[in-house]
Design an enzyme around this catalytic site. Structure first.
Site, PDB file in Angstrom:
ATOM      1  N   GLU A 485      20.723 128.509  14.957  1.00  0.00           N
ATOM      2  CA  GLU A 485      21.049 129.431  14.860  1.00  0.00           C
ATOM      3  C   GLU A 485      20.943 130.498  13.729  1.00  0.00           C
ATOM      4  O   GLU A 485      21.867 130.816  12.700  1.00  0.00           O
ATOM      5  CB  GLU A 485      22.484 130.154  15.562  1.00  0.00           C
ATOM      6  CG  GLU A 485      22.186 129.867  17.301  1.00  0.00           C
ATOM      7  CD  GLU A 485      23.251 130.401  18.243  1.00  0.00           C
ATOM      8  OE1 GLU A 485      24.203 130.516  17.163  1.00  0.00           O
ATOM      9  OE2 GLU A 485      23.107 130.023  19.389  1.00  0.00           O
ATOM     10  N   GLU A 583      18.649 125.873  24.083  1.00  0.00           N
ATOM     11  CA  GLU A 583      20.462 125.664  24.058  1.00  0.00           C
ATOM     12  C   GLU A 583      20.507 127.354  25.104  1.00  0.00           C
ATOM     13  O   GLU A 583      19.981 128.456  24.274  1.00  0.00           O
ATOM     14  CB  GLU A 583      21.080 126.269  22.867  1.00  0.00           C
ATOM     15  CG  GLU A 583      22.781 126.495  22.451  1.00  0.00           C
ATOM     16  CD  GLU A 583      23.722 126.409  21.657  1.00  0.00           C
ATOM     17  OE1 GLU A 583      23.450 125.870  21.080  1.00  0.00           O
ATOM     18  OE2 GLU A 583      24.257 127.732  22.179  1.00  0.00           O
TER      19      GLU A 583
END
Length: 872
Positions: A485, A583
């Site tokens: 991220e 994810e």
């Protein structure tokens, strides 16, 4: 006086010329012309034959004539006696005499109109009528020398018909037509004789079938037989009644689909036997069904098998077409977080752990066969402590990575992964950091900051050291991403900011060279963040070096923002690269995890994903341990696949074990996604495994049960899927034929075979599936094998727009093919404010690929959403 002298002189001169020995010249005299011959009687019309005499007034003249229309010459017939004229004739003649030139041609036209008698009408013997035995019918005619011509097929006889020579045998009801022809007579009238033969014949036996009619699990070779001596058997397989014009039986009939055979026997001396009928039902593959329901009363529960048949499917059908193939699947899984490894290795009962690992990583018994796992390189938000693999005291660095060590993972993380790998050797492992060691970053900590430019090389070598260490422990690393991220910088747990230009530089100039220099085969996944920023991987992949690198596999995505349709947009731009969803955690914030999982996993896979990965594999009953329990941040609302009770060591399977298992247990590594359509209320995704078996996952996202059909080539099955329930259907076999999508059915926009310039998204419309959203001008979707029947006259479209609206055009077979309909998509006051609009349609019949092409959107390219369309 002078004149007279002149005349005398001239006369004298002439006399001298004539009498003085000079030669004399005779002046020629023209020959006379022979007289034109005379014809008697005179030319004209007569009612009887005539004898025509020819005469000529020139003495000694000879007369030559013709009667065939040619011009007479001395080579023509020499007249000697009167010429007999019995039919209309034109006579031409010339006269020739010695010393004379030939005469002019004399022409005489004689028309002979003689009333001929008609030939007598033929007679039949025996006379026409009804008989109980076969007859020999004799034909006769009273006209002398007459020939008789006849037919027995109902046609009018001519001289090209059969010439009568002997009695005509009549063994069945027959109509004879005949007429007579004789010289000197006109043709007789046609006479008709109808003979009805009523013979009491025995009936041919009824044909029999072998094997007998019934239901069979495979195709059959059907033989026909009949006990009547010399019988010929005629049959049909299309439902029609057989006749002697039908196919004649000559060998076994191959039956591979539901078929009704009808047959008759025909033999000489017998009347036709009755029609025999045998129906054969060929049952297709047996289909295993596993069901889960939202109330969790059934979770991956085995149901009674169903069977494919060739019976025509209904109108509410999911089409499965293995002829349309997409991405190859690598697997499904979750993450070996620090916390997951700890609770499984340190807190679970050993016997429970053994059984649980088998269930997680094999497909034995209840096992779901997880095969794509993620492993954090250091602490994540779900960890028991902050750590990296080269932590240094504050203010110190280790650019040469002298202190690099995976000793932390050797305690319980690596042992867990090693056991999983032993259970499932196909399992792939992806690794990536939430943060590298703090000394590499601007923050000096694993929390916050960005990668220092001076640390690009040590950062690349950090990956090399990690991959080598894990490989040395028997766990090859298949994939890495540079940063978890990268667009989110958490304030209280490990993270690091890395924009797209930085990732491009680090990847191209440091990571890829380091991997190549050290002969490491791990492939790189870009980005590793949410769907809402597709520009990030696009920026990195636009670089030619990165795009050309075989070691750059593609893009990793997370599911916390945007729509999975973004995956397809990037995939379309860079088709040589792949797509992975790496994810998306379940969580207490999710209203209905069961429904959310099936809707999302299906959509992710329909948008080119090669893997779907949850977050933490395991947690304890408090959803820990995590960093929030030591005064930092981290996720204390994330839910796992299995839960370990840290007091008892018992392990329980959470709902995500089952939602993920509907895919992971039945879709094997190496499977290829194949086409499947969606329905109102039902979403689906289908696969063909390496062993050629098939798997179809269907989810009913409505509050009522839905009966639907699965159409697989020419075979189909019917199933009732309960409300808010998911089913996985698995079967073996190879598709036979292909099915079509009826244009008059409600076709979901998300049932496209391919698309560009748009993204699918979940819809709040009553269909509860996906709509086509984020549509841009020039965007299009393709629907293969759409059957328009004989014609269509109208199309209805379900649309919503919070932008400027636009236009949808339906074309046949290409983006610019024949135009079937143009539909205006209006502004509706919101992107999920749905209305149905209609437009005329024409020019479509039969089966075509249908292209739905969009335009409009104004200067902001803000067009419309589309949920479904239907032709009438």
């Amino acid at each position: 006086m002078a004149t007279r002298k002149t005349i005398l002189a001239a006369s004298f001169a002439l006399l001298c010329i004539a009498g003085c020995g000079a030669a004399t010249t005779a002046v020629p005299v023209p020959a006379p012309t022979t007289a034109t011959p005379a014809l008697s009687p005179a030319p004209g019309t007569y009612t009887a034959p005539q004898n025509v005499t020819l005469s000529d007034a020139t003495p000694g003249a000879s007369i030559y004539y013709s009667t065939n229309g040619s011009t007479p010459t001395t080579a023509s017939t020499l007249y000697s006696t009167p010429i007999a004229i019995s039919a209309s004739t034109t006579l031409e003649a010339i006269a020739v005499a010695s010393g004379n030139t030939n005469s002019a041609i004399a022409t005489g036209a004689y028309t002979i109109n003689i009333a001929l008698p008609a030939a007598a009408t033929p007679t039949f013997s025996p006379v026409p009528g009804t008989y109980t035995a076969a007859q020999l019918v004799a034909l006769s005619d009273s006209t002398s020398g007459a020939s008789i011509y006849y037919t027995t097929d109902g046609s009018t006889p001519t001289t090209a018909s059969t010439l009568y020579t002997s009695a005509v045998p009549i063994s069945a009801s027959t109509t004879i037509k005949a007429f007579a022809v004789s010289s000197g007579c006109t043709n007789s009238s046609v006479t008709v004789g109808a003979y009805t033969i009523n013979i009491s014949l025995p009936v041919a036996a009824t044909p029999t079938f072998s094997p007998a009619a019934g239901t069979y699990s495979s195709g059959q070779s059907v033989t026909l037989s009949d006990t009547t001596s010399g019988a010929a058997i005629y049959y049909t397989t299309d439902g029609s009644t057989p006749t002697t014009a039908s196919a004649q039986y000559a060998g076994a009939i191959s039956v591979t689909a539901d078929t009704s055979i009808k047959a008759i026997a025909v033999a000489t001396g017998y009347s036709q036997g009755p029609v025999a009928t045998a129906s054969y039902l060929i049952a297709g593959p047996s289909v295993s069904v596993v069901l889960s329901t939202n109330d969790q009363s059934q979770l991956m529960a085995q149901q009674s098998n169903v069977t494919f048949t060739t019976t025509t499917a209904g109108s509410n059908k999911i089409i499965v077409d293995e002829g349309q193939q997409y991405q190859t699947i690598e697997g499904f899984g979750a993450a070996f977080t620090d916390s997951a490894a700890y609770v499984l290795e340190k807190e679970a009962q050993p016997s429970a752990l053994t059984a649980t690992l088998s269930d997680l990583f094999t497909r034995n018994g209840n096992g779901i066969g997880l095969s794509f796992m993620r492993n954090p390189m250091g602490a994540s938000d779900i960890a028991r402590s902050l750590y990296s693999f080269d932590d240094m005291p504050s203010g110190q660095t280790d650019s040469n990575l002298t202190n690099f060590s995976i000793v932390h993972d050797q305690s319980y993380v690596l042992p867990l992964i090693q056991q999983a790998k032993a259970l499932n050797p196909q399992m792939k492992v992806m690794a990536n950091p939430w943060s590298p060691p703090g000394w590499m970053k601007s923050s000096g900590s694993t929390i916050g900051g960005t990668l220092l430019p001076a640390m690009y090389a040590p950062f690349a070598n950090y990956f090399v050291k990690y991959i080598q260490a894990y490989q040395g422990a028997g766990v090859p690393i298949d994939y890495i991403s540079l940063q978890n991220e990268p667009l989110y910088l958490p304030a209280n747990y490990p993270g690091m900011g890395m924009d797209a230009p930085t990732q491009l530089t680090v990847l191209r100039d440091y990571i890829l060279p380091a991997l190549q220099t050290n002969n490491l085969s791990a492939k790189v996944l870009l980005y590793d963040h949410n769907w809402d920023k597709p520009s990030y991987p696009e920026t990195v992949l636009t670089d030619p070096t990165v795009l050309a690198s075989a070691q750059v596999a593609g893009t990793a995505w997370h599911g916390y923002g945007g729509t999975p349709g973004a995956q397809q947009s990037v995939q379309n731009l860079f088709p040589t690269k792949g797509t992975w969803q790496t994810e998306h955690s379940g969580g207490t914030w999710v209203t209905n995890q069961f429904s959310a999982d099936f809707i999302e996993i299906t959509q992710v896979l329909r948008n080119s994903a090669k893997a779907y990965v949850k977050w933490s594999l395991a947690l304890d009953q408090t959803l820990g341990p995590n960093l929030s329990q030591i005064g930092l941040g981290g996720c204390n609302t994330c839910t796992p696949i299995v839960t370990v009770n840290n007091q008892t060591g018992a392990i329980t399977k959470d709902v995500e074990y089952y939602t993920l298992g509907h895919y992971s247990k039945y879709v094997l590594p190496g499977a290829v996604r194949i086409y499947s359509s969606n329905l109102s209320g039902i979403v689906s995704v289908a696969f063909q495994n390496p062993d050629n078996s098939k798997a179809l996952i269907a989810f009913n996202n409505t509050a009522a049960g839905i009966s639907f059909q699965v159409q697989w080539g020419v075979q189909s099955l019917t199933y009732m899927l309960p409300a808010l329930a998911a089913a996985t259907f698995t079967w073996s076999g190879t598709q036979s034929g292909k099915s079509t999508m009826a244009a008059v059915s409600e076709i979901q926009g998300s049932s496209d075979s391919s698309q560009n310039g748009l993204e699918t998204e979940t819809t709040s419309d009553t269909t509860n599936g996906y709509d086509l959203g984020y549509i841009t001008a020039g965007g299009y979707a393709v629907y293969k094998n759409v059957d328009f029947g004989s014609s269509v006259t109208q199309v209805s479209v379900r649309t919503a727009s919070g932008g400027n609206g636009g236009t949808a055009q339906f074309h046949l077979d290409s983006q610019t093919g024949p135009l079937v309909a143009t539909v205006t998509l209006p502004f509706t006051g919101g992107w999920q404010n749905w209305v149905t609009v209609t437009a005329p349609a024409s020019g479509a019949s039969g089966v075509h690929d249908l292209y739905l092409v969009f335009s409009g959107g104004g200067s902001t390219n803000s067009l419309s959403n589309l949920n479904w369309f239907q032709f009438q």
